[in-house]
Design an enzyme around this catalytic site. Structure first.
Site, PDB file in Angstrom:
ATOM      1  N   THR A 234     -11.837   5.712 -14.941  1.00 29.08           N
ATOM      2  CA  THR A 234     -10.445   5.697 -15.408  1.00 29.08           C
ATOM      3  C   THR A 234      -9.653   4.565 -14.787  1.00 29.08           C
ATOM      4  O   THR A 234      -9.779   4.301 -13.595  1.00 29.08           O
ATOM      5  CB  THR A 234      -9.747   7.027 -15.032  1.00 29.08           C
ATOM      6  OG1 THR A 234     -10.482   8.083 -15.610  1.00 29.08           O
ATOM      7  CG2 THR A 234      -8.317   7.067 -15.539  1.00 29.08           C
TER       8      THR A 234
ATOM      9  N   GLY B   7      -9.856  15.266 -20.428  1.00 31.87           N
ATOM     10  CA  GLY B   7      -9.361  15.383 -19.057  1.00 31.87           C
ATOM     11  C   GLY B   7      -7.862  15.187 -18.975  1.00 31.87           C
ATOM     12  O   GLY B   7      -7.121  15.403 -19.938  1.00 31.87           O
TER      13      GLY B   7
HETATM   14  C1  SD4 Z   1     -11.108  12.614 -16.499  1.00 29.47           C
HETATM   15  N1  SD4 Z   1      -9.608  11.645 -14.893  1.00 29.47           N
HETATM   16  O1  SD4 Z   1     -11.563  12.493 -17.630  1.00 29.47           O
HETATM   17  C2  SD4 Z   1     -10.730  11.348 -15.741  1.00 29.47           C
HETATM   18  C3  SD4 Z   1     -11.938  10.853 -15.052  1.00 29.47           C
HETATM   19  C4  SD4 Z   1     -11.712   9.860 -13.957  1.00 29.47           C
HETATM   20  O2  SD4 Z   1     -12.535   8.386 -12.428  1.00 29.47           O
HETATM   21  O3  SD4 Z   1     -10.628   9.575 -13.533  1.00 29.47           O
HETATM   22  N2  SD4 Z   1     -12.746   9.295 -13.389  1.00 29.47           N
HETATM   23  O4  SD4 Z   1     -10.973  13.687 -15.936  1.00 29.47           O
END
Ligand code: SD4
Length: 343
Positions: A202, A232
């Protein structure tokens, strides 16, 4: 000199020590423009945002450019180059928010390269805030976005094949990897770790422009090998991203379910509203996540970054290994390791 200013100065001289007085003035000093992004791959994101800000452009345009740059980077973790879900499809979640509380989000979007730009289009041309799945794709196509091939990047294909050997469903950010590869991402280190996994998926960017307006974006391919349809925190306003132009802005990375549970970035901004610095606000939000179950919190990662209206920035994470990139006057991105709840 006005009489109120005169009496303020007289009062300060009597009651406040010098350091406290300089603190008061420092609080009103404004550091702008400034852009911050999650992770050290924020150097790519900030590198694209800075030219917009430097020319006096809008924070909203700057954060969209940050998203486009990182979504274009096939070696990166987000966008169509990211890891697929457990059925082998890359599904993207993203959002954007501006200084007038306008916002747009897309989730479970497939085969479209720039989800943040689709989210911006939704925000600017419809009365809606959030589109998901086939409908989001339909909207993108109707607005000139191109349908990309249904194909994994070579690296993602490799890591998916590796994952399929055991096909273990473990939807938890790999903390050991984040800790042993604090620089395992971005232009100065391999984006993908030796075993094929990423240390994050992300990117979030927050900008304060020369006019003093704030905007932010968050973009992700979500957790690798997730359940099909799982969404997410990243596209959820108040969870993955929140901007309040009077106070500040925040974005997050990590285990999305934990961020959603506490409306994480909204919480960070509300803590700043109560007078906390960006780092203190991020810390308080992390503590809110950990508190109900500290044992469980040892198993996941969440990191917040934040900026306030004065252009002060900060971050905090559950586990060590989270970092962020700050770009301000001079235009050179500086990577900073965030403090964490667990040492
Ligand atoms: C999620 N927050 O899909 C994202 C994943 C993420 O580093 O941040 N990964 O939950």
């Amino acid at each position: 000199m006005s009489s109120s200013r005169r009496s303020f100065l007289r009062l300060s001289a009597v009651v406040l020590p010098f350091s406290r007085i300089s603190d008061l003035f420092a609080k009103s000093a404004i550091n702008k423009p400034v852009v911050i992004s999650t992770w050290d791959s924020g150097q790519i994101a900030n590198g694209a945002a800075w030219p917009v800000l430097e020319k006096g452009g809008k924070a909203l345009d700057a954060v969209e450019q940050a998203a486009i740059a990182i979504e274009n980077d096939i070696n990166c973790c987000v966008g169509l180059g990211g890891n697929p879900d457990r059925d082998g499809h890359v599904t993207l979640d993203a959002c954007i928010m501006d200084e007038k509380a306008n916002c747009g989000s897309v989730a479970f979007l497939e085969r479209i390269k720039h989800p943040v730009s689709v989210a911006r289009k939704l925000m600017e041309t419809t009365p809606h805030v959030f589109l998901a799945g086939v409908g989001a794709q339909q909207f993108a196509l109707a607005n000139g976005f191109k349908l990309e091939p249904d194909k994994l990047s070579p690296d993602a294909e490799k890591s998916y094949k590796q994952w399929l050997i055991k096909a273990e469903y473990k939807p938890v950010i790999n903390i050991e990897h984040q800790q042993s590869h604090p620089k395992g991402h971005g232009p100065f280190a391999p984006a993908r770790l030796e075993d094929g996994s990423f240390n994050h998926d992300t990117m979030g960017t927050l900008a304060l422009d020369a006019k003093g307006d704030l905007s932010g974006m968050c973009t992700t391919s979500g957790m690798g090998f997730k359940m099909r349809g799982r969404v997410g925190d990243s596209p959820i306003i108040g969870a993955g991203l929140f901007v309040d132009n009077e106070i500040g802005a925040a974005t997050s990375s990590g285990q999305g379910e934990e961020v959603i549970r506490v409306c994480g970035t909204h919480l960070v901004v509300e803590f700043m509203r109560s007078g906390l610095s960006p780092e203190e606000a991020c810390k308080k939000a992390v503590e809110r996540i950990v508190k109900p179950n500290p044992e469980r919190a040892k198993t996941f990662q969440v990191g917040f970054i934040a900026i306030n209206k004065q252009g002060e920035v900060g971050a905090y994470s559950v586990q060590k290994g989270f970092n962020y990139t700050v770009t301000e006057q001079g235009g050179k991105g500086k990577v900073i390791n965030a403090k964490s709840y667990f040492a």
